[in-house]
Design an enzyme around this catalytic site. Structure first.
Site, PDB file in Angstrom:
ATOM      1  N   ASP A  85      -6.953   4.705  -2.719  1.00  0.00           N
ATOM      2  CA  ASP A  85      -7.295   5.378  -1.460  1.00  0.00           C
ATOM      3  C   ASP A  85      -6.278   6.442  -1.083  1.00  0.00           C
ATOM      4  O   ASP A  85      -5.235   6.591  -1.713  1.00  0.00           O
ATOM      5  CB  ASP A  85      -7.408   4.341  -0.327  1.00  0.00           C
ATOM      6  CG  ASP A  85      -6.294   3.285  -0.378  1.00  0.00           C
ATOM      7  OD1 ASP A  85      -5.178   3.616  -0.811  1.00  0.00           O
ATOM      8  OD2 ASP A  85      -6.549   2.134   0.013  1.00  0.00           O
ATOM      9  N   ASP A 154      -5.843  -8.249   7.643  1.00  0.00           N
ATOM     10  CA  ASP A 154      -7.177  -8.640   8.120  1.00  0.00           C
ATOM     11  C   ASP A 154      -8.142  -8.871   6.958  1.00  0.00           C
ATOM     12  O   ASP A 154      -9.335  -9.058   7.150  1.00  0.00           O
ATOM     13  CB  ASP A 154      -7.744  -7.599   9.086  1.00  0.00           C
ATOM     14  CG  ASP A 154      -8.001  -6.248   8.430  1.00  0.00           C
ATOM     15  OD1 ASP A 154      -7.641  -6.074   7.242  1.00  0.00           O
ATOM     16  OD2 ASP A 154      -8.560  -5.358   9.099  1.00  0.00           O
ATOM     17  N   HIS A 156      -8.575  -6.655   4.281  1.00  0.00           N
ATOM     18  CA  HIS A 156      -9.162  -5.476   3.646  1.00  0.00           C
ATOM     19  C   HIS A 156      -8.587  -5.238   2.257  1.00  0.00           C
ATOM     20  O   HIS A 156      -7.428  -5.520   1.976  1.00  0.00           O
ATOM     21  CB  HIS A 156      -9.022  -4.229   4.528  1.00  0.00           C
ATOM     22  CG  HIS A 156      -7.624  -3.722   4.715  1.00  0.00           C
ATOM     23  ND1 HIS A 156      -6.912  -3.917   5.871  1.00  0.00           N
ATOM     24  CD2 HIS A 156      -6.811  -3.010   3.892  1.00  0.00           C
ATOM     25  CE1 HIS A 156      -5.729  -3.349   5.765  1.00  0.00           C
ATOM     26  NE2 HIS A 156      -5.644  -2.800   4.571  1.00  0.00           N
ATOM     27  N   GLU A 161     -12.708  -2.557   4.918  1.00  0.00           N
ATOM     28  CA  GLU A 161     -12.507  -3.603   5.908  1.00  0.00           C
ATOM     29  C   GLU A 161     -13.495  -4.745   5.688  1.00  0.00           C
ATOM     30  O   GLU A 161     -14.537  -4.560   5.038  1.00  0.00           O
ATOM     31  CB  GLU A 161     -12.691  -3.023   7.322  1.00  0.00           C
ATOM     32  CG  GLU A 161     -11.727  -1.893   7.679  1.00  0.00           C
ATOM     33  CD  GLU A 161     -10.287  -2.342   7.847  1.00  0.00           C
ATOM     34  OE1 GLU A 161     -10.024  -3.558   7.772  1.00  0.00           O
ATOM     35  OE2 GLU A 161      -9.416  -1.474   8.048  1.00  0.00           O
TER      36      GLU A 161
END
Length: 220
Positions: A85, A154, A156, A161
């Site tokens: 990314d 979280d 991801h 996500e």
């Protein structure tokens, strides 16, 4: 003492979880796996195609790969890389961009060919076309042999996500408040954290021949 859960999936047949005493031992295990792949491909006169990650988790892996290059002659001339990314809107020389991170933490310290390294272009005038071109470049390379993954607090993967489509491809994503909060520590001002990014999709990641997902600490 830090603990590491290492989830290694090979062609999606098994999902073994390995727990190591600390992150130093685990990082060396991951680096060895990468080095073994590179050398095996070299012996067969083939390219090794790696999917790489950024952030704090892979830093020691990259340090060990650099050591193997400098002290044990591991060459990266047959290696092609694709990063997961990149932020949208950050120039490549920005210290928080992933282009900058990879140059500082790995690429600038090994003998990999610059043209063999790929990171999504978050400054493109046509991000959607950039995403399509990234998918095409991965396919043209023969696909990713080994994808290295960390995981966000979280859950991801890349910037996918929780709840992201399992069939998703490289695309634009809006970062959640939690991810922005977690990444703010890398910026001088939390308001400087970009709100959008380009990320490989879950489907893109799952197309890799082999995956190694690892995480440090109880929070992960």
């Amino acid at each position: 003492m830090a603990r590491l859960n290492l989830l290694e999936e090979t062609r999606f047949e098994k999902l073994p979880v390995k727990v190591y005493e600390d992150e130093h031992i685990a990082s060396k295990k991951v680096a060895k796996r990468i080095a073994d792949l590179i050398r095996r491909k070299q012996d067969n006169h083939e390219n090794a195609v790696l999917g790489l990650a950024t952030g704090a988790t892979p830093v020691e892996v990259y340090e060990e790969l650099i050591r193997l290059h400098k002290e044990e002659g591991l060459s990266f001339k047959n290696v092609i890389t694709f990063n997961l990314d990149e932020y949208i809107g950050l120039p490549g020389d920005h210290p928080c961009s992933y282009q900058f991170f990879m140059r500082e933490e790995l690429f600038g310290k090994i003998d990999i060919r610059p043209e063999s390294t790929h990171i999504p272009n978050g400054e493109s005038d046509d991000i959607e076309r950039e995403c399509l071109a990234y998918e095409q470049a991965i396919a043209a390379s023969g696909g990713i042999d080994l994808q290295v993954l960390g995981i966000g607090s979280d859950g991801h993967i890349g910037f996918n996500e929780p709840g992201s489509s399992l069939g998703s491809r490289t695309r634009i994503k809006t970062l959640t408040g939690k991810t922005i909060e977690d990444n703010a520590r890398f910026f001088e001002d939390p308001d400087q954290v970009p709100r959008h990014c380009v990320t490989m999709g879950i489907g893109t990641i799952m197309d890799s021949a082999s995956l190694m997902l690892y995480a440090f600490g109880e929070g992960k």
